[in-house]
Write a protein that holds these residues in place. Structure first.
Motif, PDB file in Angstrom:
ATOM      1  N   GLY A 151       0.861  -1.266  -0.276  1.00  0.00           N
ATOM      2  CA  GLY A 151       0.105  -0.017   0.093  1.00  0.00           C
ATOM      3  C   GLY A 151       0.999   1.078   0.019  1.00  0.00           C
ATOM      4  O   GLY A 151       0.444   2.323   0.323  1.00  0.00           O
ATOM      5  N   GLU A 152       1.981   1.068  -0.541  1.00  0.00           N
ATOM      6  CA  GLU A 152       2.789   2.356  -0.392  1.00  0.00           C
ATOM      7  C   GLU A 152       2.828   3.091  -1.697  1.00  0.00           C
ATOM      8  O   GLU A 152       3.004   2.418  -2.770  1.00  0.00           O
ATOM      9  CB  GLU A 152       4.340   1.937  -0.250  1.00  0.00           C
ATOM     10  N   ARG A 153       2.238   4.301  -1.809  1.00  0.00           N
ATOM     11  CA  ARG A 153       1.944   4.950  -2.820  1.00  0.00           C
ATOM     12  C   ARG A 153       3.138   5.580  -3.502  1.00  0.00           C
ATOM     13  O   ARG A 153       3.742   6.385  -2.726  1.00  0.00           O
ATOM     14  CB  ARG A 153       0.823   6.091  -2.698  1.00  0.00           C
ATOM     15  N   PRO A 154       3.449   5.225  -4.960  1.00  0.00           N
ATOM     16  CA  PRO A 154       4.776   5.694  -5.377  1.00  0.00           C
ATOM     17  C   PRO A 154       4.464   7.256  -5.818  1.00  0.00           C
ATOM     18  O   PRO A 154       3.458   7.612  -6.261  1.00  0.00           O
ATOM     19  CB  PRO A 154       4.835   5.026  -6.542  1.00  0.00           C
ATOM     20  N   SER A 155       5.522   8.152  -5.574  1.00  0.00           N
ATOM     21  CA  SER A 155       5.562   9.475  -5.887  1.00  0.00           C
ATOM     22  C   SER A 155       6.191   9.556  -7.474  1.00  0.00           C
ATOM     23  O   SER A 155       6.698   8.558  -7.939  1.00  0.00           O
ATOM     24  CB  SER A 155       6.362  10.305  -5.149  1.00  0.00           C
ATOM     25  N   LEU A 156       6.254  10.634  -8.230  1.00  0.00           N
ATOM     26  CA  LEU A 156       6.766  11.090  -9.257  1.00  0.00           C
ATOM     27  C   LEU A 156       8.356  10.782  -9.024  1.00  0.00           C
ATOM     28  O   LEU A 156       8.926  10.036 -10.091  1.00  0.00           O
ATOM     29  CB  LEU A 156       6.544  12.240  -9.565  1.00  0.00           C
ATOM     30  N   MET A 157       8.775  11.278  -8.038  1.00  0.00           N
ATOM     31  CA  MET A 157      10.318  11.015  -7.762  1.00  0.00           C
ATOM     32  C   MET A 157      10.655   9.351  -7.754  1.00  0.00           C
ATOM     33  O   MET A 157      11.899   8.915  -8.038  1.00  0.00           O
ATOM     34  CB  MET A 157      10.883  11.752  -6.586  1.00  0.00           C
ATOM     35  N   THR A 158       9.611   8.603  -7.179  1.00  0.00           N
ATOM     36  CA  THR A 158       9.886   7.340  -6.918  1.00  0.00           C
ATOM     37  C   THR A 158      10.057   6.400  -8.504  1.00  0.00           C
ATOM     38  O   THR A 158      11.006   5.569  -8.620  1.00  0.00           O
ATOM     39  CB  THR A 158       8.723   6.415  -6.431  1.00  0.00           C
ATOM     40  N   PHE A 159       9.148   7.071  -9.340  1.00  0.00           N
ATOM     41  CA  PHE A 159       9.299   6.588 -10.831  1.00  0.00           C
ATOM     42  C   PHE A 159      10.444   7.234 -11.360  1.00  0.00           C
ATOM     43  O   PHE A 159      11.211   6.291 -12.335  1.00  0.00           O
ATOM     44  CB  PHE A 159       8.027   7.201 -11.748  1.00  0.00           C
ATOM     45  N   VAL A 160      10.789   8.439 -11.250  1.00  0.00           N
ATOM     46  CA  VAL A 160      12.030   8.788 -11.716  1.00  0.00           C
ATOM     47  C   VAL A 160      13.381   7.869 -11.302  1.00  0.00           C
ATOM     48  O   VAL A 160      14.104   7.748 -12.211  1.00  0.00           O
ATOM     49  CB  VAL A 160      12.307  10.443 -11.555  1.00  0.00           C
ATOM     50  N   GLY A 161      13.469   8.105  -9.915  1.00  0.00           N
ATOM     51  CA  GLY A 161      14.735   7.110  -9.534  1.00  0.00           C
ATOM     52  C   GLY A 161      14.647   5.796  -9.890  1.00  0.00           C
ATOM     53  O   GLY A 161      15.721   5.218 -10.207  1.00  0.00           O
ATOM     54  N   GLY A 162      13.403   5.061  -9.849  1.00  0.00           N
ATOM     55  CA  GLY A 162      13.381   3.756 -10.394  1.00  0.00           C
ATOM     56  C   GLY A 162      13.671   3.662 -11.711  1.00  0.00           C
ATOM     57  O   GLY A 162      14.540   2.891 -12.168  1.00  0.00           O
ATOM     58  N   GLY A 163      13.274   4.550 -12.582  1.00  0.00           N
ATOM     59  CA  GLY A 163      13.823   4.618 -14.023  1.00  0.00           C
ATOM     60  C   GLY A 163      15.377   4.790 -14.109  1.00  0.00           C
ATOM     61  O   GLY A 163      15.961   4.205 -14.921  1.00  0.00           O
ATOM     62  N   MET A 164      16.028   5.658 -13.484  1.00  0.00           N
ATOM     63  CA  MET A 164      17.320   6.062 -13.293  1.00  0.00           C
ATOM     64  C   MET A 164      18.255   4.581 -12.680  1.00  0.00           C
ATOM     65  O   MET A 164      18.938   4.575 -13.598  1.00  0.00           O
ATOM     66  CB  MET A 164      17.800   7.151 -12.406  1.00  0.00           C
ATOM     67  N   LEU A 165      17.534   4.007 -11.780  1.00  0.00           N
ATOM     68  CA  LEU A 165      18.228   2.826 -11.171  1.00  0.00           C
ATOM     69  C   LEU A 165      18.344   1.754 -12.464  1.00  0.00           C
ATOM     70  O   LEU A 165      19.159   0.974 -12.578  1.00  0.00           O
ATOM     71  CB  LEU A 165      17.451   2.152 -10.133  1.00  0.00           C
ATOM     72  N   THR A 166      17.119   1.717 -13.183  1.00  0.00           N
ATOM     73  CA  THR A 166      16.900   0.643 -14.288  1.00  0.00           C
ATOM     74  C   THR A 166      18.110   0.906 -15.282  1.00  0.00           C
ATOM     75  O   THR A 166      18.563   0.111 -15.780  1.00  0.00           O
ATOM     76  CB  THR A 166      15.648   0.600 -14.843  1.00  0.00           C
ATOM     77  N   LEU A 167      18.077   2.190 -15.813  1.00  0.00           N
ATOM     78  CA  LEU A 167      19.001   2.517 -16.819  1.00  0.00           C
ATOM     79  C   LEU A 167      20.492   2.380 -16.615  1.00  0.00           C
ATOM     80  O   LEU A 167      21.178   2.050 -16.982  1.00  0.00           O
ATOM     81  CB  LEU A 167      18.720   4.179 -17.379  1.00  0.00           C
ATOM     82  N   GLY A 168      20.764   2.660 -15.181  1.00  0.00           N
ATOM     83  CA  GLY A 168      22.031   2.552 -14.499  1.00  0.00           C
ATOM     84  C   GLY A 168      22.386   1.176 -14.646  1.00  0.00           C
ATOM     85  O   GLY A 168      23.571   0.656 -15.061  1.00  0.00           O
ATOM     86  N   ALA A 169      21.535   0.351 -14.370  1.00  0.00           N
ATOM     87  CA  ALA A 169      21.853  -1.138 -14.176  1.00  0.00           C
ATOM     88  C   ALA A 169      22.168  -1.731 -15.755  1.00  0.00           C
ATOM     89  O   ALA A 169      22.981  -2.612 -15.966  1.00  0.00           O
ATOM     90  CB  ALA A 169      20.734  -1.892 -13.658  1.00  0.00           C
ATOM     91  N   ILE A 170      21.180  -1.109 -16.786  1.00  0.00           N
ATOM     92  CA  ILE A 170      21.385  -1.510 -18.064  1.00  0.00           C
ATOM     93  C   ILE A 170      22.861  -1.093 -18.594  1.00  0.00           C
ATOM     94  O   ILE A 170      23.657  -1.928 -19.459  1.00  0.00           O
ATOM     95  CB  ILE A 170      20.371  -1.087 -18.880  1.00  0.00           C
ATOM     96  N   VAL A 171      23.149   0.119 -18.300  1.00  0.00           N
ATOM     97  CA  VAL A 171      24.117   0.811 -18.742  1.00  0.00           C
ATOM     98  C   VAL A 171      25.639  -0.141 -18.157  1.00  0.00           C
ATOM     99  O   VAL A 171      26.495  -0.217 -18.857  1.00  0.00           O
ATOM    100  CB  VAL A 171      24.508   2.188 -18.481  1.00  0.00           C
ATOM    101  N   LEU A 172      25.489  -0.220 -16.663  1.00  0.00           N
ATOM    102  CA  LEU A 172      26.690  -0.842 -16.178  1.00  0.00           C
ATOM    103  C   LEU A 172      26.696  -2.316 -16.824  1.00  0.00           C
ATOM    104  O   LEU A 172      27.838  -2.964 -16.803  1.00  0.00           O
ATOM    105  CB  LEU A 172      26.531  -0.918 -14.631  1.00  0.00           C
ATOM    106  N   THR A 173      25.633  -2.979 -17.038  1.00  0.00           N
ATOM    107  CA  THR A 173      25.737  -4.362 -17.590  1.00  0.00           C
ATOM    108  C   THR A 173      26.302  -4.543 -18.960  1.00  0.00           C
ATOM    109  O   THR A 173      26.873  -5.354 -19.387  1.00  0.00           O
ATOM    110  CB  THR A 173      24.306  -4.962 -17.450  1.00  0.00           C
ATOM    111  N   LEU A 174      25.939  -3.461 -19.590  1.00  0.00           N
ATOM    112  CA  LEU A 174      26.510  -3.422 -21.314  1.00  0.00           C
ATOM    113  C   LEU A 174      27.769  -2.737 -21.340  1.00  0.00           C
ATOM    114  O   LEU A 174      28.392  -3.021 -22.349  1.00  0.00           O
ATOM    115  CB  LEU A 174      25.372  -2.614 -21.929  1.00  0.00           C
TER     116      LEU A 174
END
Length: 140
Positions: free
Chosen positions: A115-138
């Protein structure tokens, strides 16, 4: 110490886990390596629980609590088995960032499960983490 300090210590020890585990699985079946590591974790965790008096609460744990803790243990075991297999097959510098996508999974699943409601910053941070993981993996 606040939760932030404990979380940073957790991150440091998780980093050490990756490095030490990569060295440990170099010449061993990853499932055996996971079993050895898990045995150490179990003994250490019980020593801490007994040493700090945490076992006094053991008889008060209800069925629901035991169910969720048991399920969490199964998820941990499956995560560690997969993690050690990945470390045996790939470089730690690429396995660890993908493993840390667990943070993104928590962000996504915390809403429907906790029941933890995500904020806009949660989505931005999650997207950045995802992109960072992809960049580091590639990265080479």
């Amino acid at each position: 110490m606040t939760w932030v300090g404990w979380a940073l210590l957790s991150a440091f020890f998780a980093a050490m886990t990756a490095l030490l585990a990569k060295l440990g699985v170099a010449h061993v079946d990853p499932n055996l390596a996971t079993a050895v590591r898990t045995t150490v974790v179990v003994l250490f965790a019980w020593a801490i629980a007994v040493g700090f008096g945490g076992t006094r609460e053991l008889s008060t744990l209800d069925r629901r609590t035991m169910l969720f803790l048991g399920a969490s243990g199964v998820a941990t075991a499956l995560s560690w088995l997969c993690y050690f297999r990945a470390l045996a097959l790939g470089p730690a510098s690429k396995v660890a960032p993908l493993d840390k996508l667990s943070v993104v999974f928590v962000l996504v699943l915390a809403w429907p499960v906790l029941g933890e409601r995500p904020s806009l910053m949660t989505f931005v941070g999650g997207g950045m983490l995802t992109l960072g993981a992809i960049v580091l993996t590639l990265a080479r």
